[in-house]
Design a protein around this motif. Structure first.
Motif, PDB file in Angstrom:
ATOM      1  N   VAL A 251       9.728   5.538  -7.894  1.00 56.88           N
ATOM      2  CA  VAL A 251       9.589   4.998  -9.153  1.00 56.88           C
ATOM      3  C   VAL A 251       9.054   3.676  -8.756  1.00 56.88           C
ATOM      4  O   VAL A 251       9.277   2.801  -8.462  1.00 56.88           O
ATOM      5  N   LEU A 252       7.698   3.552  -9.559  1.00 57.41           N
ATOM      6  CA  LEU A 252       6.731   2.251  -9.657  1.00 57.41           C
ATOM      7  C   LEU A 252       7.088   1.679 -10.810  1.00 57.41           C
ATOM      8  O   LEU A 252       7.028   2.331 -11.968  1.00 57.41           O
ATOM      9  N   VAL A 253       7.579   0.512 -10.780  1.00 53.66           N
ATOM     10  CA  VAL A 253       7.821  -0.438 -12.096  1.00 53.66           C
ATOM     11  C   VAL A 253       7.194  -1.748 -11.700  1.00 53.66           C
ATOM     12  O   VAL A 253       6.943  -2.158 -10.586  1.00 53.66           O
ATOM     13  N   GLN A 254       7.018  -2.442 -12.838  1.00 50.43           N
ATOM     14  CA  GLN A 254       6.458  -3.902 -12.790  1.00 50.43           C
ATOM     15  C   GLN A 254       5.257  -3.808 -12.170  1.00 50.43           C
ATOM     16  O   GLN A 254       4.232  -2.929 -12.430  1.00 50.43           O
ATOM     17  N   ASN A 255       4.850  -4.835 -11.005  1.00 54.17           N
ATOM     18  CA  ASN A 255       3.691  -4.676 -10.641  1.00 54.17           C
ATOM     19  C   ASN A 255       3.300  -3.642  -9.859  1.00 54.17           C
ATOM     20  O   ASN A 255       2.075  -3.442  -9.169  1.00 54.17           O
ATOM     21  N   ALA A 256       4.228  -2.751  -9.246  1.00 55.73           N
ATOM     22  CA  ALA A 256       3.981  -1.644  -8.471  1.00 55.73           C
ATOM     23  C   ALA A 256       3.326  -0.594  -9.046  1.00 55.73           C
ATOM     24  O   ALA A 256       2.514   0.161  -8.430  1.00 55.73           O
ATOM     25  N   VAL A 257       3.133  -0.653 -10.567  1.00 57.40           N
ATOM     26  CA  VAL A 257       2.345   0.628 -10.869  1.00 57.40           C
ATOM     27  C   VAL A 257       0.911   0.094 -10.961  1.00 57.40           C
ATOM     28  O   VAL A 257       0.171   1.436 -11.215  1.00 57.40           O
ATOM     29  N   LEU A 258       0.500  -0.879 -10.489  1.00 56.21           N
ATOM     30  CA  LEU A 258      -0.831  -0.972 -10.376  1.00 56.21           C
ATOM     31  C   LEU A 258      -1.556  -0.361  -9.085  1.00 56.21           C
ATOM     32  O   LEU A 258      -2.625  -0.049  -9.069  1.00 56.21           O
ATOM     33  N   MET A 259      -0.513   0.113  -8.443  1.00 58.54           N
ATOM     34  CA  MET A 259      -1.027   1.084  -7.196  1.00 58.54           C
ATOM     35  C   MET A 259      -1.347   2.162  -7.548  1.00 58.54           C
ATOM     36  O   MET A 259      -1.937   3.169  -6.915  1.00 58.54           O
ATOM     37  N   ALA A 260      -0.789   2.739  -8.796  1.00 59.39           N
ATOM     38  CA  ALA A 260      -0.819   4.067  -9.124  1.00 59.39           C
ATOM     39  C   ALA A 260      -2.305   4.389  -9.992  1.00 59.39           C
ATOM     40  O   ALA A 260      -2.628   5.443 -10.199  1.00 59.39           O
ATOM     41  N   ARG A 261      -3.131   3.494  -9.920  1.00 53.83           N
ATOM     42  CA  ARG A 261      -4.396   3.488 -10.452  1.00 53.83           C
ATOM     43  C   ARG A 261      -5.502   4.469  -9.469  1.00 53.83           C
ATOM     44  O   ARG A 261      -5.338   3.992  -8.252  1.00 53.83           O
ATOM     45  N   ALA A 262      -6.028   5.233 -10.017  1.00 54.29           N
ATOM     46  CA  ALA A 262      -7.144   5.860  -9.094  1.00 54.29           C
ATOM     47  C   ALA A 262      -8.177   4.770  -8.529  1.00 54.29           C
ATOM     48  O   ALA A 262      -8.412   3.883  -9.369  1.00 54.29           O
ATOM     49  N   GLY A 263      -8.096   4.871  -7.359  1.00 58.29           N
ATOM     50  CA  GLY A 263      -9.220   3.764  -6.433  1.00 58.29           C
ATOM     51  C   GLY A 263      -8.298   2.545  -5.900  1.00 58.29           C
ATOM     52  O   GLY A 263      -9.091   1.825  -5.692  1.00 58.29           O
ATOM     53  N   ALA A 264      -7.119   2.206  -6.489  1.00 55.17           N
ATOM     54  CA  ALA A 264      -6.668   1.077  -6.015  1.00 55.17           C
ATOM     55  C   ALA A 264      -6.123   1.282  -4.447  1.00 55.17           C
ATOM     56  O   ALA A 264      -5.755   2.237  -4.074  1.00 55.17           O
TER      57      ALA A 264
END
Length: 137
Positions: free
Chosen positions: A66-79
């Motif tokens: 589970v990605l929370v806080q700033n880790a969710v930015l890794m879930a964006r396509a192309g990140a």
């Protein structure tokens, strides 16, 4: 039991071999919930935490990340980061916290394929899954 992962050496490995002590983690339960709160730009340990998820899955354990806080930015396509390879791995399910995405201005429609959205209730549901061993990073 919730374990806070503070450094790579927490698991008894040596630098360069951070998960040598992984066998100590496999005893408590068959299912793991890894909660990542940092991005690769904040901490070099993010890649090692993804390696832990992959290693647990390779040993036959179901793993939810589970990605929370700033880790969710890794879930964006192309990140950049270790997430695309982890999403494709058998036995690993990746979730991104919807509130964390919205508060960081990320569009939920731009997630890597197969990353699931979740909310706080979904995280609690995962935590309460029988045999779940949560690890927060």
């Amino acid at each position: 039991m919730i374990t806070r992962l503070g450094a790579v050496s927490t698991f008894g490995g040596t630098p360069g071999e951070p998960w040598e002590g992984l066998s100590a983690l496999t005893a408590p339960g068959p299912r793991y919930l890894l909660i990542e709160s940092r991005s690769p730009m904040e901490s070099p340990d993010v890649g090692a935490f993804a390696d832990l998820a992959a290693g647990l899955a390779d040993r036959g354990h179901p793993v939810d990340v589970v990605l929370v806080q700033n880790a969710v930015l890794m879930a964006r396509a192309g990140a950049a980061g270790p997430l695309p390879a982890l999403v494709e791995r058998t036995g690993v399910t990746v979730h991104a916290d919807d509130h964390s995405l919205v508060t960081r201005g990320a569009d939920c429609a731009d997630l890597i394929a197969d990353v699931r959205l979740c909310n706080a209730a979904g995280l609690v549901e995962l935590l309460l899954t029988s045999g779940c061993t949560p690890i927060w990073h």
